[in-house]
Scaffold this motif. Structure first.
Motif, PDB file in Angstrom:
ATOM      1  N   VAL A 102       0.873  -1.178   0.000  1.00  0.00           N
ATOM      2  CA  VAL A 102       0.000   0.000   0.000  1.00  0.00           C
ATOM      3  C   VAL A 102       0.907   1.223   0.000  1.00  0.00           C
ATOM      4  O   VAL A 102       1.748   1.383   0.876  1.00  0.00           O
ATOM      5  CB  VAL A 102      -0.925   0.014   1.239  1.00  0.00           C
ATOM      6  CG1 VAL A 102      -1.721   1.306   1.292  1.00  0.00           C
ATOM      7  CG2 VAL A 102      -1.866  -1.187   1.205  1.00  0.00           C
ATOM      8  N   SER A 103       0.725   2.087  -1.009  1.00  0.00           N
ATOM      9  CA  SER A 103       1.629   3.220  -1.178  1.00  0.00           C
ATOM     10  C   SER A 103       1.330   4.342  -0.181  1.00  0.00           C
ATOM     11  O   SER A 103       0.259   4.382   0.442  1.00  0.00           O
ATOM     12  CB  SER A 103       1.529   3.764  -2.602  1.00  0.00           C
ATOM     13  OG  SER A 103       0.281   4.410  -2.793  1.00  0.00           O
ATOM     14  N   PHE A 104       2.266   5.259  -0.079  1.00  0.00           N
ATOM     15  CA  PHE A 104       2.089   6.448   0.767  1.00  0.00           C
ATOM     16  C   PHE A 104       0.860   7.235   0.329  1.00  0.00           C
ATOM     17  O   PHE A 104       0.081   7.713   1.155  1.00  0.00           O
ATOM     18  CB  PHE A 104       3.348   7.327   0.672  1.00  0.00           C
ATOM     19  CG  PHE A 104       3.173   8.692   1.260  1.00  0.00           C
ATOM     20  CD1 PHE A 104       3.205   8.878   2.642  1.00  0.00           C
ATOM     21  CD2 PHE A 104       2.957   9.800   0.442  1.00  0.00           C
ATOM     22  CE1 PHE A 104       3.028  10.146   3.193  1.00  0.00           C
ATOM     23  CE2 PHE A 104       2.792  11.074   0.977  1.00  0.00           C
ATOM     24  CZ  PHE A 104       2.823  11.231   2.359  1.00  0.00           C
ATOM     25  N   TRP A 105       0.660   7.367  -0.994  1.00  0.00           N
ATOM     26  CA  TRP A 105      -0.468   8.152  -1.504  1.00  0.00           C
ATOM     27  C   TRP A 105      -1.801   7.464  -1.230  1.00  0.00           C
ATOM     28  O   TRP A 105      -2.820   8.137  -1.052  1.00  0.00           O
ATOM     29  CB  TRP A 105      -0.286   8.422  -2.992  1.00  0.00           C
ATOM     30  CG  TRP A 105       0.854   9.348  -3.266  1.00  0.00           C
ATOM     31  CD1 TRP A 105       2.048   9.052  -3.836  1.00  0.00           C
ATOM     32  CD2 TRP A 105       0.905  10.744  -2.928  1.00  0.00           C
ATOM     33  NE1 TRP A 105       2.849  10.166  -3.886  1.00  0.00           N
ATOM     34  CE2 TRP A 105       2.178  11.217  -3.345  1.00  0.00           C
ATOM     35  CE3 TRP A 105       0.007  11.626  -2.325  1.00  0.00           C
ATOM     36  CZ2 TRP A 105       2.558  12.539  -3.166  1.00  0.00           C
ATOM     37  CZ3 TRP A 105       0.391  12.946  -2.142  1.00  0.00           C
ATOM     38  CH2 TRP A 105       1.643  13.388  -2.565  1.00  0.00           C
ATOM     39  N   GLN A 106      -1.823   6.145  -1.186  1.00  0.00           N
ATOM     40  CA  GLN A 106      -3.060   5.448  -0.831  1.00  0.00           C
ATOM     41  C   GLN A 106      -3.402   5.664   0.644  1.00  0.00           C
ATOM     42  O   GLN A 106      -4.579   5.765   1.009  1.00  0.00           O
ATOM     43  CB  GLN A 106      -2.930   3.959  -1.140  1.00  0.00           C
ATOM     44  CG  GLN A 106      -3.010   3.657  -2.642  1.00  0.00           C
ATOM     45  CD  GLN A 106      -2.802   2.198  -2.943  1.00  0.00           C
ATOM     46  OE1 GLN A 106      -1.882   1.575  -2.431  1.00  0.00           O
ATOM     47  NE2 GLN A 106      -3.658   1.646  -3.791  1.00  0.00           N
ATOM     48  N   ILE A 107      -2.384   5.751   1.490  1.00  0.00           N
ATOM     49  CA  ILE A 107      -2.618   6.071   2.902  1.00  0.00           C
ATOM     50  C   ILE A 107      -3.198   7.479   3.027  1.00  0.00           C
ATOM     51  O   ILE A 107      -4.141   7.715   3.794  1.00  0.00           O
ATOM     52  CB  ILE A 107      -1.309   5.944   3.704  1.00  0.00           C
ATOM     53  CG1 ILE A 107      -0.850   4.487   3.735  1.00  0.00           C
ATOM     54  CG2 ILE A 107      -1.500   6.471   5.141  1.00  0.00           C
ATOM     55  CD1 ILE A 107       0.499   4.267   4.352  1.00  0.00           C
ATOM     56  N   ILE A 108      -2.670   8.431   2.234  1.00  0.00           N
ATOM     57  CA  ILE A 108      -3.231   9.787   2.209  1.00  0.00           C
ATOM     58  C   ILE A 108      -4.684   9.735   1.734  1.00  0.00           C
ATOM     59  O   ILE A 108      -5.557  10.448   2.253  1.00  0.00           O
ATOM     60  CB  ILE A 108      -2.403  10.711   1.288  1.00  0.00           C
ATOM     61  CG1 ILE A 108      -0.975  10.857   1.814  1.00  0.00           C
ATOM     62  CG2 ILE A 108      -3.065  12.078   1.161  1.00  0.00           C
ATOM     63  CD1 ILE A 108      -0.877  11.474   3.191  1.00  0.00           C
ATOM     64  N   GLY A 109      -4.956   8.865   0.742  1.00  0.00           N
ATOM     65  CA  GLY A 109      -6.325   8.695   0.255  1.00  0.00           C
ATOM     66  C   GLY A 109      -7.268   8.218   1.337  1.00  0.00           C
ATOM     67  O   GLY A 109      -8.418   8.670   1.431  1.00  0.00           O
ATOM     68  N   ILE A 110      -6.792   7.311   2.200  1.00  0.00           N
ATOM     69  CA  ILE A 110      -7.614   6.826   3.316  1.00  0.00           C
ATOM     70  C   ILE A 110      -7.939   7.974   4.276  1.00  0.00           C
ATOM     71  O   ILE A 110      -9.076   8.114   4.747  1.00  0.00           O
ATOM     72  CB  ILE A 110      -6.884   5.688   4.057  1.00  0.00           C
ATOM     73  CG1 ILE A 110      -6.759   4.470   3.142  1.00  0.00           C
ATOM     74  CG2 ILE A 110      -7.633   5.313   5.340  1.00  0.00           C
ATOM     75  CD1 ILE A 110      -5.883   3.370   3.700  1.00  0.00           C
ATOM     76  N   LEU A 111      -6.945   8.811   4.562  1.00  0.00           N
ATOM     77  CA  LEU A 111      -7.170   9.953   5.458  1.00  0.00           C
ATOM     78  C   LEU A 111      -8.178  10.936   4.852  1.00  0.00           C
ATOM     79  O   LEU A 111      -9.062  11.450   5.552  1.00  0.00           O
ATOM     80  CB  LEU A 111      -5.837  10.671   5.733  1.00  0.00           C
ATOM     81  CG  LEU A 111      -4.803   9.851   6.522  1.00  0.00           C
ATOM     82  CD1 LEU A 111      -3.494  10.637   6.636  1.00  0.00           C
ATOM     83  CD2 LEU A 111      -5.325   9.483   7.899  1.00  0.00           C
ATOM     84  N   LEU A 112      -8.060  11.189   3.544  1.00  0.00           N
ATOM     85  CA  LEU A 112      -9.018  12.083   2.873  1.00  0.00           C
ATOM     86  C   LEU A 112     -10.423  11.478   2.886  1.00  0.00           C
ATOM     87  O   LEU A 112     -11.420  12.197   2.996  1.00  0.00           O
ATOM     88  CB  LEU A 112      -8.575  12.349   1.435  1.00  0.00           C
ATOM     89  CG  LEU A 112      -7.288  13.159   1.252  1.00  0.00           C
ATOM     90  CD1 LEU A 112      -6.997  13.366  -0.225  1.00  0.00           C
ATOM     91  CD2 LEU A 112      -7.379  14.521   1.958  1.00  0.00           C
ATOM     92  N   MET A 113     -10.497  10.159   2.764  1.00  0.00           N
ATOM     93  CA  MET A 113     -11.790   9.471   2.817  1.00  0.00           C
ATOM     94  C   MET A 113     -12.456   9.691   4.180  1.00  0.00           C
ATOM     95  O   MET A 113     -13.662   9.961   4.262  1.00  0.00           O
ATOM     96  CB  MET A 113     -11.574   7.982   2.563  1.00  0.00           C
ATOM     97  CG  MET A 113     -12.836   7.139   2.614  1.00  0.00           C
ATOM     98  SD  MET A 113     -12.441   5.378   2.631  1.00  0.00           S
ATOM     99  CE  MET A 113     -11.744   5.221   4.283  1.00  0.00           C
ATOM    100  N   VAL A 114     -11.663   9.596   5.255  1.00  0.00           N
ATOM    101  CA  VAL A 114     -12.196   9.827   6.602  1.00  0.00           C
ATOM    102  C   VAL A 114     -12.711  11.257   6.736  1.00  0.00           C
ATOM    103  O   VAL A 114     -13.787  11.499   7.292  1.00  0.00           O
ATOM    104  CB  VAL A 114     -11.118   9.534   7.672  1.00  0.00           C
ATOM    105  CG1 VAL A 114     -11.621   9.931   9.055  1.00  0.00           C
ATOM    106  CG2 VAL A 114     -10.733   8.063   7.649  1.00  0.00           C
TER     107      VAL A 114
END
Length: 298
Positions: free
Chosen positions: A120-132
């Motif tokens: 799981v990439s760094f940008w996908q982790i950022i995507g999870i935070l934006l989703m929250v």
């Protein structure tokens, strides 16, 4: 050819998942029994359409026990996702409901890391935070004419979880020795969805819930919407299965999910006059950015 199929898939997704279901739920549904009847009929038509496709492609085969059992679980998740999604559409905006359910791709993405050792990439982790952030901004009932509420958000989150589970189960099946049985796997799944919703409708009726969609003009609308939704969903699934293997993931997933979000939001605003607050618009933008990041474009 791939570009044409992609356009057709996006259009079918907008019509069958978005416009048709939203119109039916907001205008014709009066009880959970009505919802289950609609989902049972549309699922049955999806199953029949996929069965015809399998026969035409000579890909129909006897399923293994693995495909049968996984298909049953897949069908139950499909039915629950559809019903919760439609209940959310009854009480909330099409535009925001679609964004929340689309973010469910984070579940199969994380399952890939847990079950198959995928990164799981760094940008996908950022995507999870934006989703929250998008979810937190969703409920703003004071200034919104779309009527969002905590109940609506919980229904969306239920659809989110079951939609994500559908992605996980399909990923598990396609990483098994039985991946060539995908056609019959989908036929089983939609058949189970139809049976589950039929039994749910009977149970709801015995509990005293009213049925309003089996007479008069509502019956005609039930048949029309079920045909459009059922056949459209089946063809959309079949096209996306082909395109997922024929196109680069970095192109296919962002285009499909991004276009779906934008067009559905536009449909909600233009056709149903949905009006979101500044907070909700901010959350909608964060949800769109989350979808693109979760697709792995970076």
């Amino acid at each position: 050819m791939n570009a044409i199929l992609l356009t057709v898939s996006i259009f079918m997704n907008l019509v069958s998942y978005g416009i048709v279901r939203n119109a039916f739920c907001k205008k014709d549904v009066s009880s959970n029994c009505d919802l289950h009847i609609f989902n049972a009929l549309s699922s049955l038509l999806s199953m029949a359409t996929l069965l015809v496709i399998c026969l035409a492609a000579s890909s129909l085969s006897r399923p293994s026990a693995y495909t049968l059992l996984l298909g049953i679980v897949f069908g139950l998740c499909t039915a629950l996702c559809a019903v919760l999604n439609m209940q959310a559409l009854e009480s909330g905006p099409l535009s925001y409901t679609n964004v929340i359910v689309s973010c469910s791709m984070v579940i199969p993405a994380l399952s890939g890391m847990v079950l198959f050792g995928e990164a799981v990439s760094f940008w996908q982790i950022i995507g999870i935070l934006l989703m929250v952030i998008s979810f937190v901004c969703a409920v703003d009932s004071k200034g919104s004419s779309s009527g969002t509420s905590l109940k609506w958000l919980l229904l969306c989150l239920g659809a989110f979880l079951f939609s994500g589970s559908v992605g996980v189960l399909q990923k598990v099946h396609q990483n098994s020795p039985h991946k060539e049985e995908l056609g019959i796997f989908l036929v089983i799944a939609f058949g189970i969805s139809a049976v589950f919703s039929s039994l749910s409708a009977l149970f709801a009726r015995k509990r005293g819930e009213t049925v309003t969609v089996l007479s008069g003009h509502k019956l005609r609308r039930l048949l029309l919407c079920s045909i459009l939704s059922g056949i459209g969903i089946a063809l959309c699934n079949q096209i996306n299965m082909y395109l997922a293997g024929a196109m680069d993931a970095i192109i296919f997933y962002p285009v499909v999910n991004g276009a779906s979000m934008i067009l559905t939001a536009a449909a909600g605003i233009l056709l149903w006059k949905e009006r979101l607050t500044v907070r909700q618009w901010f959350g909608l933008c964060m949800g769109g950015a989350a979808i693109l990041l979760l697709c792995g474009i970076f």
